[in-house]
Scaffold this motif. Structure first.
Motif, PDB file in Angstrom:
ATOM      1  N   ILE A 310     -29.529  23.932   6.102  1.00 40.98           N
ATOM      2  CA  ILE A 310     -29.504  22.468   6.219  1.00 40.98           C
ATOM      3  C   ILE A 310     -28.107  21.926   5.963  1.00 40.98           C
ATOM      4  CG2 ILE A 310     -30.354  20.319   5.167  1.00 40.98           C
ATOM      5  CD1 ILE A 310     -33.004  21.861   4.609  1.00 40.98           C
ATOM      6  N   ALA A 311     -27.454  22.442   4.919  1.00 42.64           N
ATOM      7  CA  ALA A 311     -26.119  21.953   4.561  1.00 42.64           C
ATOM      8  C   ALA A 311     -25.087  22.302   5.625  1.00 42.64           C
ATOM      9  CB  ALA A 311     -25.703  22.534   3.214  1.00 42.64           C
ATOM     10  N   ALA A 312     -25.269  23.441   6.303  1.00 42.53           N
ATOM     11  CA  ALA A 312     -24.337  23.841   7.361  1.00 42.53           C
ATOM     12  C   ALA A 312     -24.349  22.826   8.495  1.00 42.53           C
ATOM     13  CB  ALA A 312     -24.703  25.226   7.880  1.00 42.53           C
ATOM     14  N   ARG A 313     -25.537  22.447   8.915  1.00 45.09           N
ATOM     15  CA  ARG A 313     -25.659  21.445   9.976  1.00 45.09           C
ATOM     16  C   ARG A 313     -25.056  20.110   9.525  1.00 45.09           C
ATOM     17  NH1 ARG A 313     -26.488  20.144  15.442  1.00 45.09           N
ATOM     18  NH2 ARG A 313     -27.258  18.015  15.523  1.00 45.09           N
ATOM     19  N   GLN A 314     -25.336  19.707   8.310  1.00 44.17           N
ATOM     20  CA  GLN A 314     -24.813  18.439   7.804  1.00 44.17           C
ATOM     21  C   GLN A 314     -23.291  18.442   7.729  1.00 44.17           C
ATOM     22  OE1 GLN A 314     -26.940  18.172   4.070  1.00 44.17           O
ATOM     23  NE2 GLN A 314     -28.666  17.070   4.986  1.00 44.17           N
TER      24      GLN A 314
END
Length: 340
Positions: A310-314
């Motif tokens: 999730i954090a990678a996409r964000q």
């Protein structure tokens, strides 16, 4: 009076990421209603510029955007120039991975040309802080504007339903060269064993001797087009990127946009994209044990995996989108042309 930029890109077709950069930027500029076109030059224009006809700027163009590798004899004299530095090939740490011929080609041909271009250009941009620092140290110290490469987050997006596989599937996309650290992939996969598998873009004639390649490695050859790249990322669980030097690391950013946790080398420009332990995992260069441990942690800790995904996409959405990149270039064009 000039009302808006009209950008001409005389560009050598190299079959590398710089081609993709130019094509995407031109497409995005057109979507914003600006006129932009590429004049493709043959590859031999890079090392034998006298062997190709000097391209003439179109009458409508009011600015010329080039790669710093374009030979100065092919650059127009009657248009303001913006030059982008894409690579960090003059990094002294890379010398051990170059042959004698390539090292001298970079030092005596490419570097000398880049110096001329950087001094001639009205504006110089670099695709990362690392590239800018390396250019100042090894080429010439001129003002530079860092404009990160951007990812099309509509094209590169997470799959609708991502579930980790058994075996846990790692993906490597990139050239099969020493600069990319490909030599460590086999020992990493041998250490990981049958619970893991690697799909990689290797050359067709890559040796398959058991001493060279682990049985849990699968050569998928060259991927043609962004849709094929996105599909391969959707079919993977994590992206492994042991590169020893990257100007930006666009493919790693694209993997992050797809929600893939990225395991990469801590060095060059990569820490500008990945915050270790937050939106990816960084390992010491060539450290087989660290890369293997990172893969196991992602495979065996579903909560950690989900957080990283999730954090990678964000991270990409907030800092490295194509819209942000195009906006920065348009601002640079307007600055050169004194358009308010």
């Amino acid at each position: 009076m000039i009302s808006q930029p009209a950008v001409w890109f005389p560009t050598i077709r190299t079959g590398t990421g710089t081609d993709i950069f130019t094509e995407r930027l031109v497409s995005d500029l057109k979507e914003q209603g600006l006129r932009a076109e590429i004049t493709w030059l043959p590859l031999h224009a890079e090392y034998a510029p006298w062997s190709t006809k000097t391209p003439q700027p179109p009458s409508w163009a009011n600015i010329c955007h080039i790669n710093t590798w374009l030979h100065s004899s092919l650059v127009p004299k009657n248009l303001p120039i913006i030059a982008t530095i894409h690579h960090s090939i003059h990094d002294p740490a890379l010398l051990q991975y170059k042959g004698w011929l390539r090292a001298n080609y970079h030092r005596h041909w490419i570097a000398e040309n880049e110096k001329r271009i950087m001094q001639q250009a009205r504006e110089v941009t670099a695709v990362s802080d690392f590239v800018a620092r390396m250019a100042k140290q090894t080429l010439c110290d001129v003002p530079m504007n860092v404009i990160y490469n951007g990812v099309d987050t509509k094209l590169f997006h997470p799959p609708t339903d991502r579930k980790t596989r058994t075996p846990f599937r790692l993906l490597y996309i990139g050239s099969w060269i020493s600069r990319k650290g490909v030599e460590v992939l086999t020992p990493i996969m041998k250490q990981l064993g049958n619970e893991f598998e690697l799909y990689y873009t290797g050359p067709r004639l890559l040796p398959i001797d058991e001493k060279i390649q682990s049985k849990n490695m699968h050569n998928i050859g060259r991927l043609n087009g962004e849709i094929a790249i996105t599909k391969s990322m959707h079919n993977a669980d994590a992206f492994i990127f042991p590169s020893r030097s990257e100007g930006f690391g666009l493919v790693a950013a694209e993997a992050m946009a797809c929600g893939l946790p990225v395991i990469a080398t801590r060095g060059s420009s990569i820490p500008e994209i990945i915050n270790d332990g937050e939106n990816g995992i960084l390992c010491s260069q060539d450290n087989i044990q660290e890369f293997a441990a990172a893969a196991r942690k992602l495979a065996h800790n579903s909560e950690f995996y989900s957080q990283i995904s999730i954090a990678a996409r964000q991270r990409i959405e907030s800092h490295f989108t194509s819209d942000q990149m195009v906006s920065s270039y348009v601002k640079a064009y307007k600055k050169i042309l004194n358009i308010i």
